[in-house]
Scaffold this motif. Structure first.
Motif, PDB file in Angstrom:
ATOM      1  N   GLN A  44      -7.925   5.496  -8.983  1.00 18.50           N
ATOM      2  CA  GLN A  44      -7.978   5.879  -7.520  1.00 18.50           C
ATOM      3  C   GLN A  44      -9.604   5.443  -6.944  1.00 18.50           C
ATOM      4  N   GLU A  46     -11.538   3.277  -7.996  1.00 21.59           N
ATOM      5  CA  GLU A  46     -11.206   1.539  -7.717  1.00 21.59           C
ATOM      6  C   GLU A  46     -10.526   1.230  -6.457  1.00 21.59           C
ATOM      7  N   GLN A  47      -9.390   1.885  -6.488  1.00 21.56           N
ATOM      8  CA  GLN A  47      -8.591   1.466  -5.176  1.00 21.56           C
ATOM      9  C   GLN A  47      -9.388   1.818  -4.136  1.00 21.56           C
ATOM     10  N   GLN A  48     -10.170   2.998  -3.982  1.00 17.54           N
ATOM     11  CA  GLN A  48     -10.690   3.480  -2.821  1.00 17.54           C
ATOM     12  C   GLN A  48     -11.862   2.420  -2.637  1.00 17.54           C
ATOM     13  N   LYS A  49     -12.684   2.226  -3.622  1.00 18.87           N
ATOM     14  CA  LYS A  49     -13.787   1.246  -3.500  1.00 18.87           C
ATOM     15  C   LYS A  49     -13.278  -0.015  -2.658  1.00 18.87           C
ATOM     16  N   GLN A  50     -12.072  -0.746  -3.100  1.00 17.14           N
ATOM     17  CA  GLN A  50     -11.603  -1.964  -2.587  1.00 17.14           C
ATOM     18  C   GLN A  50     -11.337  -1.681  -1.365  1.00 17.14           C
ATOM     19  N   GLU A  51     -10.593  -0.622  -0.884  1.00 14.04           N
ATOM     20  CA  GLU A  51     -10.278  -0.158   0.367  1.00 14.04           C
ATOM     21  C   GLU A  51     -11.421  -0.165   1.230  1.00 14.04           C
ATOM     22  N   SER A  53     -14.475  -1.557   0.794  1.00  7.16           N
ATOM     23  CA  SER A  53     -14.939  -2.983   0.906  1.00  7.16           C
ATOM     24  C   SER A  53     -14.317  -3.818   1.809  1.00  7.16           C
ATOM     25  N   ASP A  54     -12.932  -3.723   1.904  1.00  6.26           N
ATOM     26  CA  ASP A  54     -11.853  -4.407   2.662  1.00  6.26           C
ATOM     27  C   ASP A  54     -12.206  -4.075   4.219  1.00  6.26           C
ATOM     28  N   HIS A  55     -12.520  -2.563   4.376  1.00  6.76           N
ATOM     29  CA  HIS A  55     -12.678  -2.165   5.595  1.00  6.76           C
ATOM     30  C   HIS A  55     -14.124  -2.521   6.190  1.00  6.76           C
TER      31      HIS A  55
END
Length: 150
Positions: A44, A46-51, A53-55
């Motif tokens: 979760q 890693e997923q939040q970090k990716q989101e 970064s995308d944001h």
């Protein structure tokens, strides 16, 4: 031979007792659950970090396009204000000063770009004598210099 049976029975009993105690102990189940929770938390994160970064990447693109659109709008307003109100004094037109300063900045930028294409100027007036074939007089005292000057 009976001691071999006893040794095998002892090893089998130890292994069986270890396996049973391992699965029935609440600490083992707790450890297994904690490990599973840790893995899901890492996923979760890693997923939040990716989101995130995308944001931020999307926000940067949007801010860039917003800045470009704002510049286009400002240039349009300046152009139309000068076209629609040609007789308006410059102090009353809020876009006139900005347009004039932008034009002078653009003009100075093109001027500096043009001057960089030119050869550098020699600040000495005339030839300095360094590459001349004419011999220079060497003056050894200040009296000779004042006599030569007059």
């Amino acid at each position: 031979m009976p001691w071999i049976y006893a040794l095998v029975g002892l090893l089998a009993g130890t292994a069986l007792g270890f396996i049973i105690s391992r699965f029935t102990t609440p600490g083992y189940k707790k450890q297994k659950n904690l490990h599973k929770d840790l893995e899901t938390a890492k996923f979760q994160l890693e997923q939040q970090k990716q989101e995130l970064s995308d944001h931020f990447a999307q926000s940067a693109e949007m801010l860039d396009s917003l800045g470009k659109e704002y510049t286009r709008l400002y240039q349009h307003m300046a152009k139309t204000s000068s076209e629609l109100l040609p007789n308006m004094p410059e102090q009353d037109n809020p876009f006139a000063q900005k347009v004039a300063s932008q034009n002078s900045n653009n003009h100075s930028e093109t001027k500096t770009a043009d001057s960089s294409d030119e050869a550098p100027k020699d600040y000495a007036s005339g030839a300095t004598g360094l590459l001349r074939e004419q011999k220079k007089d060497i003056l050894h005292s200040p009296q000779e210099a004042t006599a030569k000057a007059s």
